[in-house]
Design an enzyme around this catalytic site. Structure first.
Site, PDB file in Angstrom:
ATOM      1  N   LYS A  96      24.635  -8.671 -13.928  1.00  0.00           N
ATOM      2  CA  LYS A  96      24.472  -8.856 -12.506  1.00  0.00           C
ATOM      3  C   LYS A  96      24.217  -7.359 -11.877  1.00  0.00           C
ATOM      4  O   LYS A  96      23.871  -7.263 -10.955  1.00  0.00           O
ATOM      5  CB  LYS A  96      25.350  -9.386 -11.810  1.00  0.00           C
ATOM      6  CG  LYS A  96      25.377 -10.899 -11.708  1.00  0.00           C
ATOM      7  CD  LYS A  96      26.310 -11.392 -10.718  1.00  0.00           C
ATOM      8  CE  LYS A  96      26.074 -13.028 -10.494  1.00  0.00           C
ATOM      9  NZ  LYS A  96      27.230 -13.550  -9.543  1.00  0.00           N
ATOM     10  N   HIS A 154      31.262 -12.008 -18.324  1.00  0.00           N
ATOM     11  CA  HIS A 154      30.401 -12.986 -18.124  1.00  0.00           C
ATOM     12  C   HIS A 154      29.177 -12.587 -17.146  1.00  0.00           C
ATOM     13  O   HIS A 154      27.876 -13.123 -17.050  1.00  0.00           O
ATOM     14  CB  HIS A 154      31.042 -14.442 -17.799  1.00  0.00           C
ATOM     15  CG  HIS A 154      31.146 -14.604 -16.239  1.00  0.00           C
ATOM     16  ND1 HIS A 154      32.570 -13.972 -15.959  1.00  0.00           N
ATOM     17  CD2 HIS A 154      30.736 -15.120 -15.169  1.00  0.00           C
ATOM     18  CE1 HIS A 154      32.678 -14.073 -14.691  1.00  0.00           C
ATOM     19  NE2 HIS A 154      31.511 -14.828 -14.177  1.00  0.00           N
ATOM     20  N   ASP A 155      29.261 -11.801 -16.105  1.00  0.00           N
ATOM     21  CA  ASP A 155      28.643 -11.106 -15.188  1.00  0.00           C
ATOM     22  C   ASP A 155      27.976  -9.762 -15.316  1.00  0.00           C
ATOM     23  O   ASP A 155      27.265  -9.392 -14.146  1.00  0.00           O
ATOM     24  CB  ASP A 155      29.159 -11.468 -13.713  1.00  0.00           C
ATOM     25  CG  ASP A 155      29.060 -12.785 -13.184  1.00  0.00           C
ATOM     26  OD1 ASP A 155      28.171 -13.758 -13.634  1.00  0.00           O
ATOM     27  OD2 ASP A 155      29.581 -13.201 -12.128  1.00  0.00           O
ATOM     28  N   HIS A 178      20.455 -12.906 -14.991  1.00  0.00           N
ATOM     29  CA  HIS A 178      21.517 -12.182 -15.176  1.00  0.00           C
ATOM     30  C   HIS A 178      22.332 -12.558 -16.374  1.00  0.00           C
ATOM     31  O   HIS A 178      22.915 -11.701 -17.417  1.00  0.00           O
ATOM     32  CB  HIS A 178      22.622 -12.035 -14.060  1.00  0.00           C
ATOM     33  CG  HIS A 178      23.390 -13.020 -13.951  1.00  0.00           C
ATOM     34  ND1 HIS A 178      23.073 -14.118 -13.366  1.00  0.00           N
ATOM     35  CD2 HIS A 178      24.702 -13.324 -14.414  1.00  0.00           C
ATOM     36  CE1 HIS A 178      24.046 -15.213 -13.264  1.00  0.00           C
ATOM     37  NE2 HIS A 178      25.229 -14.595 -14.110  1.00  0.00           N
TER      38      HIS A 178
END
Length: 412
Positions: free
Chosen positions: A275, A271-272, A300
């Site tokens: 980033k 999910h990140d 992000h």
């Protein structure tokens, strides 16, 4: 979803796009290293299998680099004393990922001098492949100022001359000779133009058959990249792993099973991934973010969505992962999605993400006690932001979820 067909080559290309976000100023570094290594391998008459393998190794060679400041050190000079650390991390990540573990050893030594490699117990094949990655990586450092410009054709002879001065010390003479031959062709350099580069990589993948990967292998590929993301800051260590565990358990409590359950876990792990573009200076900032920093942080989730669309075709994973900052009032980001369009799985990952983040210490606060986290979630439900049903499921086993958030339970 005991197994799934996946275009591993295209998945590696897409995930390399995520790794390249770390460089910001050197976007597509991994792809250029990969293509140059592939061309040099061809000059040396390597087999098609070995060339494909070195292409994939080139795309993943910097998987141990998560911090932008570390990437800058690696691209400012031919040698940097701190290069060893990211090589070791890359090896560790790849060894834990069965579909890619065969690349671990050459990634481990891709910043090691040729003269030092000769003293190791590595096989001749691994020594040569590791040094080819080193050579292609350093070619790209030297050509970087001239990218997307015909000036590279003027600079090319000096680049070749400089690298040949390290024959036998930094680089294998055989590799340097092959590179020097290729470098006489303008096409070798002009093919590094971003548009041509992407087209060539896609075309190379047209002849690579789909692979059937069991779910544990697919999960390990996701875990590999979640570890790269979480390594950007000591404050986010294992964040994605723990979000994935919490989300999986919450999903099970709603009766989600089979392929959907496994995709929830993968979405939690990834999910990140967007980033990687965000500077660690922003992630680790102890105070409030400026408007510019907040904008950088907010993009992000969109980057996550677009990257995962390339990897998981015909899957809900990109949506479930990319929409984890949407909310039921339609005021989240990046799409301002209305509540009626937010699947349950998105709502689950959103709650799991917030819960774990609050339990984990961050630069601007220590990890919160369970009671305070529950009170915060309840306020967000009352505000119409979070899904009441998901929060109630979490509250029913709050102690267990708190242990998961703090990493006290091991992954399955």
């Amino acid at each position: 979803m005991d197994s799934q067909h996946i275009d591993l080559h295209r998945a590696i290309i897409a995930l390399t796009c995520a790794l390249d976000l770390v460089g910001i100023d050197e976007v597509k570094h991994g792809k250029r290293v990969a293509m140059m290594a592939w061309h040099i391998g061809g000059k040396l008459a390597w087999s098609a299998e070995d060339r494909l393998s070195i292409l994939q190794a080139g795309m993943l060679h910097d998987c141990g680099v998560a911090k932008i400041r570390e990437h800058r050190h690696l691209t400012e000079s031919l040698e940097w004393d701190g290069a060893e650390a990211h090589c070791q991390r890359g090896e560790e990540y790849l060894r834990a990922c069965p579909p890619l573990s065969h690349l671990a050893e050459e990634i481990r030594y891709h910043h090691t001098r040729w003269e030092k490699l000769q003293q190791t117990a590595l096989s001749a094949r691994t020594r040569l492949r590791a040094n080819l990655l080193f050579l292609a990586d350093r070619i790209d450092v030297l050509q970087a100022p001239y990218l997307a410009s015909e000036q590279i054709l003027i600079a090319a002879p000096k680049i070749v001359e400089r690298l040949q001065s390290y024959s036998g010390s930094l680089f294998c003479p055989e590799l340097l000779d092959a590179f020097a031959d290729l470098a006489q062709s303008q096409a070798f350099w002009l093919a590094m133009d971003p548009d041509y580069l992407d087209e060539d990589l896609r075309n190379l993948g047209n002849h690579v058959p789909l692979e059937t990967l069991p779910y544990p292998d697919l999960r390990e590929i996701a875990r590999l990249f979640s570890r790269v993301v979480d390594a950007k800051s000591p404050y986010t260590e294992l964040h994605s792993e723990r979000v994935a565990q919490i989300a999986r358990r919450l999903a099970q409590s709603f009766g989600i099973d089979g392929a959907n359950l496994e995709q929830v876990e993968i979405a939690g792990l990834l999910h990140d991934i967007g980033k990687l573009r965000v500077s660690e200076d922003i992630i680790d900032k102890p105070g409030s973010l400026t408007a510019e920093e907040r904008a950088c942080m907010q993009r992000h989730s969109y980057d996550t969505y677009r990257i995962l669309q390339r990897v998981f075709v015909d899957s809900k994973i990109p949506e479930w992962a990319g929409l984890h900052h949407e909310n039921l009032r339609g005021e989240g980001y990046p799409f301002k999605t209305a509540a009626t369009a937010l699947p349950l799985e998105c709502r689950i990952i959103s709650v799991a993400d917030i819960f774990q983040a609050l339990a984990q210490s961050r630069p601007y606060r220590v990890g919160m006690p369970l009671a305070e986290i529950i009170a915060y979630l309840e306020r967000r439900v009352a505000d119409g932001v979070l899904d009441a049903g998901v929060v109630e499921k979490l509250k029913a086993e709050a102690e267990d979820y708190y242990h998961l958030a703090q990493g006290e339970f091991c992954p399955e």
